[in-house]
Design a protein around this motif. Structure first.
Motif, PDB file in Angstrom:
ATOM      1  N   ARG A 163       0.841  -1.195   0.000  1.00  0.00           N
ATOM      2  CA  ARG A 163       0.000   0.000   0.000  1.00  0.00           C
ATOM      3  C   ARG A 163       0.869   1.235   0.000  1.00  0.00           C
ATOM      4  N   HIS A 164       1.889   1.218   0.837  1.00  0.00           N
ATOM      5  CA  HIS A 164       2.941   2.226   0.783  1.00  0.00           C
ATOM      6  C   HIS A 164       4.198   1.426   0.974  1.00  0.00           C
ATOM      7  N   LEU A 165       5.303   2.058   0.690  1.00  0.00           N
ATOM      8  CA  LEU A 165       6.542   1.353   0.907  1.00  0.00           C
ATOM      9  C   LEU A 165       6.844   1.365   2.402  1.00  0.00           C
ATOM     10  N   LEU A 206      -4.720   6.130  -1.681  1.00  0.00           N
ATOM     11  CA  LEU A 206      -3.664   7.129  -1.491  1.00  0.00           C
ATOM     12  C   LEU A 206      -4.232   8.522  -1.641  1.00  0.00           C
ATOM     13  N   GLY A 207      -5.111   8.684  -2.627  1.00  0.00           N
ATOM     14  CA  GLY A 207      -5.735   9.982  -2.862  1.00  0.00           C
ATOM     15  C   GLY A 207      -7.053  10.093  -2.133  1.00  0.00           C
ATOM     16  N   SER A 244      -2.320  10.569  -8.617  1.00  0.00           N
ATOM     17  CA  SER A 244      -1.425  10.641  -7.468  1.00  0.00           C
ATOM     18  C   SER A 244      -0.669   9.335  -7.322  1.00  0.00           C
ATOM     19  N   ARG A 274       2.096   8.856  -9.634  1.00  0.00           N
ATOM     20  CA  ARG A 274       3.238   9.666  -9.250  1.00  0.00           C
ATOM     21  C   ARG A 274       4.042   8.938  -8.148  1.00  0.00           C
ATOM     22  N   VAL A 275       3.308   8.391  -7.178  1.00  0.00           N
ATOM     23  CA  VAL A 275       3.983   7.689  -6.081  1.00  0.00           C
ATOM     24  C   VAL A 275       4.723   6.458  -6.622  1.00  0.00           C
ATOM     25  N   ARG A 286       7.871   7.336  -8.228  1.00  0.00           N
ATOM     26  CA  ARG A 286       8.942   7.632  -7.281  1.00  0.00           C
ATOM     27  C   ARG A 286       9.527   6.325  -6.730  1.00  0.00           C
ATOM     28  N   TYR A 287       8.651   5.364  -6.451  1.00  0.00           N
ATOM     29  CA  TYR A 287       9.135   4.077  -5.933  1.00  0.00           C
ATOM     30  C   TYR A 287      10.037   3.388  -6.958  1.00  0.00           C
TER      31      TYR A 287
END
Lengths: 587, 489
Positions: free
Chosen positions: B174-176, B210-211, B220, B223-224, B227-228
């Motif tokens: 879900r997120h790093l 996330l958004g 969004s 974009r994330v 970056r990952y």
């Protein structure tokens, strides 16, 4: 008199301060005024903690009704942000080296992982002032970096902060029930922080949020954290504020959270009021001492003078740096030794574990991750030692307070209740565990520090457990490993790489231990200095009270009989008056 | 002889050597795995949306999904002639199980078994989607229930040293998170086993959250994910990162006509009314609006607030004239289409290689554990193929480049990785050309790359692993050139 009413308490404090001043005892009135001022605007520190990206910053924004903490889908908070009341909005940055005001627009650049990666700006804490009604009575919200993010050194910094906080809002989002790391964090937080409020965020977008809330309440009950969970939607609240829509603000659930926060503020105020009343009693005792001395001397001059001479001698010794100072010095030296030994023991264990890891793997693979894990581990160990310093210092401060209590009883015997520092209970109300649950807060309050000042005192350790560890680490690794051949993947070099890695790890842990030791010793020296100043003032005041008592008693000898009787009655009246006041202060 | 043909030959000779011994059954299993579809495990932290994504990929709501944690044992979903569920206990013989479906989701009667006693639950399901991929739904890590985390660890790091059960892995996060990196590492083996960056794709799952369910949430998320992809720690562990809104994908692929009609009615509401309704899930369920509340709640449960907002938006934009159009639009927004093509490009096209590699590992392990007469020669053969097959050499260098174990002089890493098949094994992908590039462009680009890398490989300054890598790139270019010459591209 019931002491629940804050107005009564401040009226009483003002009365006591006036009397002290009238008696020419500004040394005593200053103590009361300091308490009264803190009580009027107490720093109530509430830390907002939780996993990464669950909406902590949005929640803070919704609570204060302004976009103070940067919120974005991608960026994450990396530096603790302290939000407090100010009549004009402003940002103040405390760096490792200096403190400086900053333009408000700069905040995103300073407090996010993206704007300020690995905290290269060396920011310790960012303070934001907002004119928010919620914060007007001293509430301070601290937005923290998420505990599970890649750089979990932040997690131990958060834990150290919790040891100083009055409450923690533990935020999780409605999309899933608590995970293991969240429950671990809750359990740890509950141990160091007096009040944990569980908050569910983003309920506006999750249809099953009620179920998740129920599941979480089950976990909370298991962890011994009292419910209920407060379900919130920062988005609805902010929309409600922007569009001036009461219905949305009602649906946001923020009102319930504000209620819980007010409860925390109330509890802190009650604790502080109890402390202030104790102080008032101690001061009244000393104001009464000369009157009592005179009164007693009228009845039995010889015995009274003898007793008072003994008291003066005892107070002189107290003021001239005797037993208590030795107790403090010995105690702090002992504390410093224990801290050093504990730190050494923990770092040795870190080295042993790191050595095992290096010995069974190739440092060329995953060196960065290993480095990050090592830094995290070191930071956790330092954080644990820092929390331990609070336990030890708390125990020492309690002994010191007991020592003083004996002298106060001898010199100013009207003090019926235990002295200020030993316990701060409110008769029949808040159980003492609430205040003493965090030894750190206890000792810092003894030294006369409020929540915010406490954060300042701990700043060096906070910084140490979060940020500074990263920098020396990359430095060390850069010099010893990265620049050389560790990435050269040939097999025959594995042994050489391991040797280099062990060398780098030892160097790093040694440096970290030295730096941590330095910081912890500096903190303990600061605690020693503050405790010493506080108790020296106290001793000086007692010495003065004892001398004035003796002088008052000696004046009565030789006065004529007729005046003696009227003086005795007058003294009895004034004493009765003070005792009634002290009775009020006793609750 | 191609790599797979060589591995098949080795398996055939192993079958002869082990005939009549207990090892024979294992050889047969290795052979079956080599012949069968690629096995892709879906892994990730608890509640990352693994079952939901599996359903979206299969196109049916098969795997049980739930707001709490629900996958307690690995579930295997494979194509079959008939609908069948088999329980595989840790100890004892597999047993057929009775099952029912509630709202599509399978409910399996475990009989006398406790979930903890089971190695896996095996579902055979006639499905086009499962013909090329066998999908494995795994228990979550970092669960509050320790047994679940153990189940996941057992699956990815089996006690013995046999090859892992999966050929490739889709890792959902879900997120790093620190736990994600730790877990990815746990099944990334440094030697020659388990998963490597080459056979792992990371998915930023529940990307719409996330958004916080906003209409632009997927932008969004993209974009994330971008970056990952730049994160070195992740590059070491997986090929790429893509965002997927799993719930929306699952609901869209199974969207019913009545759901479409309800979306239409919502889209026809006046602006203000619609906005009020979509402000929060509680409002959507409770405020007066089209259709009974229960129907709206059901819709919300299936599509989520993001899916609902997106569907209504698409219809209002004229992109949902009928159910089929809306379904296509929603699937595109969900990111599952991108994931599918990535799977086809990265896994399916490399399927033989991944399976062959797994089979080689299993054979090497078998001959080590249970030697019989003649296995010495077989072992030597296995080693020869492991060391020599160009496909494996490519993969090894690719992994070394991705993990940072090997670094080439400035700017050469990316090109080397691409030529070694890092963006896909297709000639155009390797040469960094558009899929539409003409043959002439391909030839020109290839000649250019070949010349450049030959010079690097022969440079007197090159030595050690960098030289070997350049040589591998040259071989890759030569293989491409050979393919082009025979018109096999």
């Amino acid at each position: 008199m019931a002491v629940g009413n804050e107005e009564d308490v401040s009226a009483l404090l003002a009365d006591v301060a006036r009397r002290a001043q009238a008696a020419g005892r500004t040394d005593l009135s200053e103590r009361i005024v300091a308490h009264a001022e803190r009580l009027a605007r107490p720093d109530v520190v509430v830390v907002v903690a939780g996993e990464f990206k669950v909406g902590k910053s949005s929640l803070v924004n919704a609570l204060v009704g302004a976009a103070v903490c940067p919120v974005d889908d991608d960026i994450a908070t990396s530096v603790p942000t302290l939000v407090r009341f100010a009549s004009e909005p402003g940002v103040h940055v405390r760096r490792l080296a200096d403190d400086a005001p900053q333009p408000v627009e700069d905040i995103a650049r300073l407090v996010t992982e993206q704007g300020n990666p690995d905290n290269r700006e060396d920011v310790r804490i960012v303070e934001v002032g907002v004119p928010s009604a919620l914060l007007a009575d001293g509430l301070i919200l601290v937005d923290t970096p998420g505990v599970g993010g890649l750089s979990s050194t932040y997690a131990s910094a958060t834990m150290t902060t919790l040891a100083l906080a009055d409450a923690v809002l533990f935020v999780s989002d409605a999309s899933q029930e608590y995970t293991r790391p969240e429950l671990d964090f809750l359990a740890a937080a509950r141990k160091v922080c007096p009040e944990v409020v569980a908050v569910l965020s983003k309920v506006d977008v999750v249809p099953e949020w009620r179920r998740i809330s129920e599941l979480n309440e089950g976990w909370l009950a298991g962890a011994g954290v009292p419910g209920p969970i407060v379900a919130t939607s920062a988005a609805l609240q902010l929309r409600g504020i922007a569009g001036d829509r009461a219905d949305l603000r009602d649906e946001s659930g923020l009102a319930a959270l504000v209620g819980r926060l007010r409860g925390v503020t109330g509890r802190v105020r009650r604790t502080m009021a109890a402390g202030a009343l104790d102080e008032a009693r101690a001061v009244l005792g000393q104001l009464a001492a000369p009157l009592r001395a005179e009164h007693e001397a009228l009845a039995d001059p010889d015995a009274t003078i003898a007793r008072l001479e003994e008291a003066v001698e005892s107070a002189r010794r107290l003021s001239a740096d005797s037993d208590w100072a030795a107790l403090l010095d010995d105690g702090m030296i002992d504390l410093e030794n224990q801290v050093g030994a504990e730190l050494g023991r923990r770092m040795k264990a870190v080295l042993a574990d790191a050595g095992r890891t290096v010995g069974t793997s190739d440092p060329a693979a995953g060196w960065d991750e290993f480095g990050a894990a090592l830094a995290r581990r070191v930071s956790e160990e330092v954080s644990a030692v820092a929390v331990g310093v609070g336990d030890l210092a708390g125990a020492l401060a309690t002994r010191l307070a007991e020592e003083f209590a004996e002298h106060e009883a001898l010199i100013a015997p009207m003090v019926v209740a235990p002295p200020v520092a030993a316990v701060l209970p409110l008769a029949g109300e808040a159980p003492p565990t609430l205040t003493r649950a965090t030894p750190w807060r206890g000792v810092l309050m003894d030294a006369g520090w409020g929540g915010l000042e406490a954060l300042g005192v701990m700043g060096s350790i906070l910084t140490f457990t979060s940020i500074s560890l990263f920098n020396p680490f990359s430095l060390v690794i850069g010099v010893f490993i990265g620049g050389k051949t560790v990435r050269d993947a040939r097999r025959r070099d594995v042994e050489r790489r391991r040797d280099q890695a062990v060398e780098a790890v030892e160097q790093y842990v040694r440096d970290a231990e030295q730096a941590a030791d330095r910081e912890l010793q500096a903190t303990s020296r600061r605690i020693r200095r503050e405790l010493r100043t506080t108790y020296q003032r106290r001793a000086d005041a007692l010495y003065r009270s004892a001398r004035e008592s003796l002088a008052a008693a000696q004046r009565t000898i030789g006065s004529d009989d007729a005046r003696r009787e009227s003086r005795r009655r007058e003294l009895a009246d004034r004493l009765g008056d003070l005792e009634a006041l002290a009775g009020g202060a006793g609750g | 002889m191609t790599f797979v043909a060589e591995v098949s030959r080795l398996v055939a000779s192993a079958a002869q050597l082990y005939a009549g011994t207990p090892g024979r059954q294992q050889v047969d299993e290795i052979g079956a795995r080599l012949a069968g579809p690629l096995r892709v495990a879906i892994a990730g932290k608890v509640k990352a949306g693994k079952s939901t994504l599996l359903n979206a990929l299969v196109g049916e709501e098969l795997a049980p999904t739930d707001a709490g944690e629900c996958t307690r044992v690995p579930w295997w979903f494979r194509d079959g002639l008939t609908y069948r569920v088999t329980l595989r206990p840790r100890v004892g013989t597999p047993q057929a199980a009775r099952f029912t479906r509630t709202d599509g989701a399978l409910e399996v009667d475990l009989g006398d078994f406790d979930a903890g006693d089971l190695e896996s639950i095996d579902v055979e399901w006639p499905s086009r989607a499962l013909r090329t991929l066998t999908l494995i739904d795994t228990p979550g890590i970092a669960s509050a229930t320790p047994a679940l985390t153990h189940a996941a660890e057992r699956f990815f790091s089996p006690d013995d040293e046999r090859a892992g059960p999966a050929d490739a892995v889709i890792y959902l996060m879900r997120h790093l998170h620190a736990a994600d990196v730790g877990f990815l590492e746990s099944f990334t083996d440094d030697a020659f086993a388990g998963s490597t960056p080459v056979n792992t794709i990371a998915v930023l799952s529940r990307a719409d959250e996330l958004g916080v369910g906003r209409l632009d949430a997927m932008e969004s998320a993209a974009r994330v994910a971008g970056r990952y992809r730049q994160d070195r720690r992740l590059a070491r562990l997986c090929q790429t990162v893509v965002p997927v809104a799993g719930l929306l994908a699952q609901a869209a692929v199974t969207m019913r006509e009545d759901e479409y009609r309800l979306f239409r009615r919502l889209a026809e509401l006046p602006d203000g009314e619609l906005e009020e309704l979509l402000l929060s899930v509680d409002r959507f369920a409770a405020r007066p609006g089209p259709a009974p509340a229960a129907e709206r709640v059901a819709l919300l449960r299936r599509f989520g607030i993001f899916g609902t907002r997106t569907a209504v938006h698409l219809i209002r934009e004229g992109l949902g004239a009928d159910a089929t159009a809306l379904k296509a639009g929603l699937l595109a927004v969900s990111g599952v289409d991108d994931l599918r093509s990535l799977l086809a490009q990265q896994f399916a096209a490399r399927s033989d290689l991944l399976k062959g590699r797994a089979a080689l590992l299993a054979l090497a392990d078998l001959v080590r554990r249970m030697p019989v007469a003649g296995t010495d020669a077989l072992e030597a053969d296995v080693e020869r193929v492991q060391a020599g097959a160009h496909e494996l050499v490519e993969m090894r260098f690719l992994n070394a480049l991705r993990s940072g174990e090997l670094t080439l002089p400035a700017g050469q890493d990316a090109e080397a990785a691409r030529l070694l098949g890092g963006d896909g094994p297709d000639p155009r992908a390797r040469l960094g050309l558009d899929a539409s590039a003409g043959d002439a462009d391909v030839r020109a680009a290839l000649a250019d790359a070949l010349g450049r890398w030959q010079r690097r490989a022969e440079s007197p300054l090159a030595f050690g692993p960098a030289k070997e890598a350049a040589q591998a790139v040259v071989r890759a270019c030569e293989a491409l050139a050979a393919g082009l010459a025979y018109g096999l591209e």
